[in-house]
Design a protein around this motif. Sequence first.
Motif, mmCIF file in Angstrom:
data_model
loop_
_atom_site.group_PDB
_atom_site.id
_atom_site.type_symbol
_atom_site.label_atom_id
_atom_site.label_comp_id
_atom_site.label_asym_id
_atom_site.label_seq_id
_atom_site.Cartn_x
_atom_site.Cartn_y
_atom_site.Cartn_z
ATOM 1 N N LYS A 81 0.840 -1.196 0.000
ATOM 2 C CA LYS A 81 0.000 0.000 0.000
ATOM 3 C C LYS A 81 0.872 1.241 0.000
ATOM 4 N N PHE A 82 1.961 1.195 0.803
ATOM 5 C CA PHE A 82 2.836 2.355 0.838
ATOM 6 C C PHE A 82 3.492 2.593 -0.506
ATOM 7 N N VAL A 83 3.941 1.509 -1.155
ATOM 8 C CA VAL A 83 4.568 1.635 -2.460
ATOM 9 C C VAL A 83 3.599 2.260 -3.445
ATOM 10 N N ASN A 84 2.344 1.826 -3.385
ATOM 11 C CA ASN A 84 1.343 2.396 -4.283
ATOM 12 C C ASN A 84 1.158 3.886 -4.035
ATOM 13 N N ARG A 85 1.158 4.286 -2.743
ATOM 14 C CA ARG A 85 1.017 5.703 -2.432
ATOM 15 C C ARG A 85 2.206 6.485 -2.951
ATOM 16 N N LEU A 86 3.407 5.884 -2.812
ATOM 17 C CA LEU A 86 4.606 6.548 -3.291
ATOM 18 C C LEU A 86 4.545 6.754 -4.791
ATOM 19 N N ILE A 87 4.118 5.718 -5.504
ATOM 20 C CA ILE A 87 4.017 5.829 -6.957
ATOM 21 C C ILE A 87 2.975 6.867 -7.344
ATOM 22 N N CYS A 88 1.870 6.904 -6.596
ATOM 23 C CA CYS A 88 0.824 7.889 -6.905
ATOM 24 C C CYS A 88 1.336 9.307 -6.752
ATOM 25 N N VAL A 89 2.141 9.543 -5.685
ATOM 26 C CA VAL A 89 2.724 10.868 -5.503
ATOM 27 C C VAL A 89 3.613 11.227 -6.670
ATOM 28 N N LEU A 146 13.769 -6.243 0.275
ATOM 29 C CA LEU A 146 13.506 -4.979 -0.395
ATOM 30 C C LEU A 146 13.319 -5.229 -1.879
ATOM 31 N N ASP A 147 12.174 -4.828 -2.401
ATOM 32 C CA ASP A 147 11.899 -5.016 -3.816
ATOM 33 C C ASP A 147 12.821 -4.149 -4.665
ATOM 34 N N ALA A 148 12.890 -4.470 -5.930
ATOM 35 C CA ALA A 148 13.748 -3.737 -6.853
ATOM 36 C C ALA A 148 13.284 -2.291 -6.986
ATOM 37 N N ASN A 149 14.265 -1.397 -7.224
ATOM 38 C CA ASN A 149 13.987 0.019 -7.502
ATOM 39 C C ASN A 149 13.171 0.678 -6.401
ATOM 40 N N ARG A 150 13.562 0.411 -5.146
ATOM 41 C CA ARG A 150 12.885 1.033 -4.016
ATOM 42 C C ARG A 150 13.890 1.852 -3.212
ATOM 43 N N PRO A 151 13.490 3.011 -2.702
ATOM 44 C CA PRO A 151 14.376 3.789 -1.830
ATOM 45 C C PRO A 151 14.604 3.044 -0.520
ATOM 46 N N TYR A 175 18.684 8.563 3.756
ATOM 47 C CA TYR A 175 17.476 8.300 2.982
ATOM 48 C C TYR A 175 17.901 8.270 1.517
ATOM 49 N N LEU A 176 18.051 7.045 1.001
ATOM 50 C CA LEU A 176 18.690 6.850 -0.298
ATOM 51 C C LEU A 176 17.689 6.504 -1.396
ATOM 52 N N PRO A 177 17.819 7.118 -2.568
ATOM 53 C CA PRO A 177 17.057 6.636 -3.722
ATOM 54 C C PRO A 177 17.634 5.313 -4.187
ATOM 55 N N VAL A 204 11.608 10.653 -11.531
ATOM 56 C CA VAL A 204 10.345 10.353 -10.850
ATOM 57 C C VAL A 204 10.618 9.980 -9.391
ATOM 58 N N GLU A 205 11.641 9.151 -9.180
ATOM 59 C CA GLU A 205 11.957 8.732 -7.826
ATOM 60 C C GLU A 205 12.462 9.895 -6.988
ATOM 61 N N ARG A 206 13.259 10.776 -7.584
ATOM 62 C CA ARG A 206 13.753 11.945 -6.851
ATOM 63 C C ARG A 206 12.595 12.791 -6.347
ATOM 64 N N ILE A 207 11.611 13.021 -7.221
ATOM 65 C CA ILE A 207 10.446 13.813 -6.834
ATOM 66 C C ILE A 207 9.648 13.109 -5.746
ATOM 67 N N ALA A 208 9.500 11.790 -5.893
ATOM 68 C CA ALA A 208 8.734 11.026 -4.905
ATOM 69 C C ALA A 208 9.427 11.029 -3.550
ATOM 70 N N LEU A 209 10.765 10.851 -3.533
ATOM 71 C CA LEU A 209 11.499 10.854 -2.277
ATOM 72 C C LEU A 209 11.433 12.219 -1.608
ATOM 73 N N GLN A 210 11.533 13.266 -2.411
ATOM 74 C CA GLN A 210 11.423 14.619 -1.866
ATOM 75 C C GLN A 210 10.047 14.842 -1.245
ATOM 76 N N ALA A 211 9.010 14.362 -1.905
ATOM 77 C CA ALA A 211 7.655 14.500 -1.370
ATOM 78 C C ALA A 211 7.512 13.752 -0.044
ATOM 79 N N TRP A 212 8.146 12.579 0.041
ATOM 80 C CA TRP A 212 8.087 11.800 1.280
ATOM 81 C C TRP A 212 8.803 12.531 2.413
ATOM 82 N N ILE A 213 9.982 13.098 2.113
ATOM 83 C CA ILE A 213 10.740 13.850 3.116
ATOM 84 C C ILE A 213 9.943 15.078 3.565
ATOM 85 N N GLU A 214 9.321 15.774 2.630
ATOM 86 C CA GLU A 214 8.527 16.957 2.979
ATOM 87 C C GLU A 214 7.398 16.603 3.942
#
Length: 529
Positions: free
Chosen positions: A2-10, A182-187, A158-160, A32-42
């Motif tokens: 569910k969290f991964v889905n929320r991250l992708i949605c962001v 940890l699944d592939a391509n996950r921070p 907090y690594l991409p 895309v991941e950079r933007i998503a990680l930044q949104a999570w940190i914010e």
Amino acid sequence: MKFVNRLICVAVACAMAMTSCVESSEMEFNEVERIALQAWIEQHHPELLENYQEDGGYYVELLDRGVADSLPVSDDNAWLWFDVTCRDLSGNVCLTRDADQARMQNAYTEYTHYVPFFLFCGKDNTSMLEGTYMALRNKLKIGDEEYTVRYGTKMRLYLPSSIAAGPQGMGGDGGYEGQYKLDANRPMIVDVEVWGHVNNPVAYEDQWVKSFATLNGGLAPEEDDDEEKARLRRSYMRNVSRADEGTDDGEEEVVYDDLWHLAVDSIAGLYINYKYTPKKGLDFNCLRSDTMMYAGQTEYARGKLYGTKSMAEINKEIDDALLERFGDGLDPADAEPMDSTDVAKVWYVARLLDGFVVDTNIPEIKKIVYPEEEIDEDEEEGEAYEFDTDASDSSSSTNNTVDAWKYGMPQLKLGAWNAILTVSSNAYGATGVTGTTTSSSNGSNYYNYYYDYYNYYNYYNSYYGNSYYNNYYNNYYYDYYYNNYYNSYYYNNYGNSSTEESEIITVSEVLPYTPLLWQIYVEEREDEE
């Protein structure tokens, strides 16, 4: 998920918002991941936005600045002790070096040596997770200042995925795995604690071995001006119990002492104690307080067994079991040399210098240190390792053992207790042994992929080992630092057996530049018919 889905949605929402400003809605995954990680940190840690590292695109939370007057890790090529715990952004652990955390994750095993990593951290990254390496080596932007990692530093990264586990994902191995992969391509979130570093690991472990020998009987001088003492030392190496002259019958008995003697003149750091006996016990508290890098380095005290009993208690249980099984043994002066027989039967306990048992072929010792392991009735007596003292045949298993056994074993005595102590160049050198987890089913073993970069480091570290050995020991170690641990028949025997039922078997990790000790009993010669 569910969290991964929320991250992708962001990420998708951010990407869609940008389509009005760009000609194409297509974006690279890293962006895309950079933007998503930044949104999570914010959302979760807005205070860390000012700790963004441009090189790598990650965020740093500095938990402890460490010892201010200690040298930064980045000052030189160094070998570094550090603890890590890796999680996904939901907090699920996928790798840890902490025994308590492993128990919480239901990933703990008695075979796992839960101590900090010891990895090369130089100007070129040869072994580390990229994000961890970058944080350890670079100057970090912490608010308006720059900070360099040093002894005592604690930080949370907090690594991409581009500098974390990448497209292969991560699942710890060898007992260090968490409950989740940890699944592939996950921070990833990585907790790092730096315990210390050395620039010459060979010199460090050499002093460690000498300290151990000094506190456990004493270290025999390698050169002695006293010709009589020198002659006796040479007698030890020749495996004779009597010299040629000196008594009424023309024979002089060699008096064995409690010292640790070089097994072979031409091999540095390989010692034998002929007078070792379980009656005396061993003292693993051999490092001074000012040379210890981390808690428990001198006496292992983590996990279910070692964390609940003192090393003195564990040693007494082991020594009592050895004496009950094999007795007092012969005095080495009365025992035949091991190379007087073609094949010798060897019983051993292999230990690290903090007391941790990495392997044994003695069932009674397995019951003590691996209490969760079930021993079949047909394995109750165990099986002696048969050492070929005339290993001229290249196919002999003896030729595939570590050098400490190749060159030390022929010096031992039949029917007696012996102990071998060695620096890593005669064991597993700059590579060590990778901790692995094996799933065994229907008599076949299926090994996990080495996708975990932290366990994958063993394939790289040897690049640097050769230069250290040559510089420190003047080519003594040139031919010995790299050993074929894949083919070591005596080592980790518990991982080689097959079974009709599925089970998980963990092979103990041995870190690079790690000394080893063997407590050994060699059976007497069998009566010839």
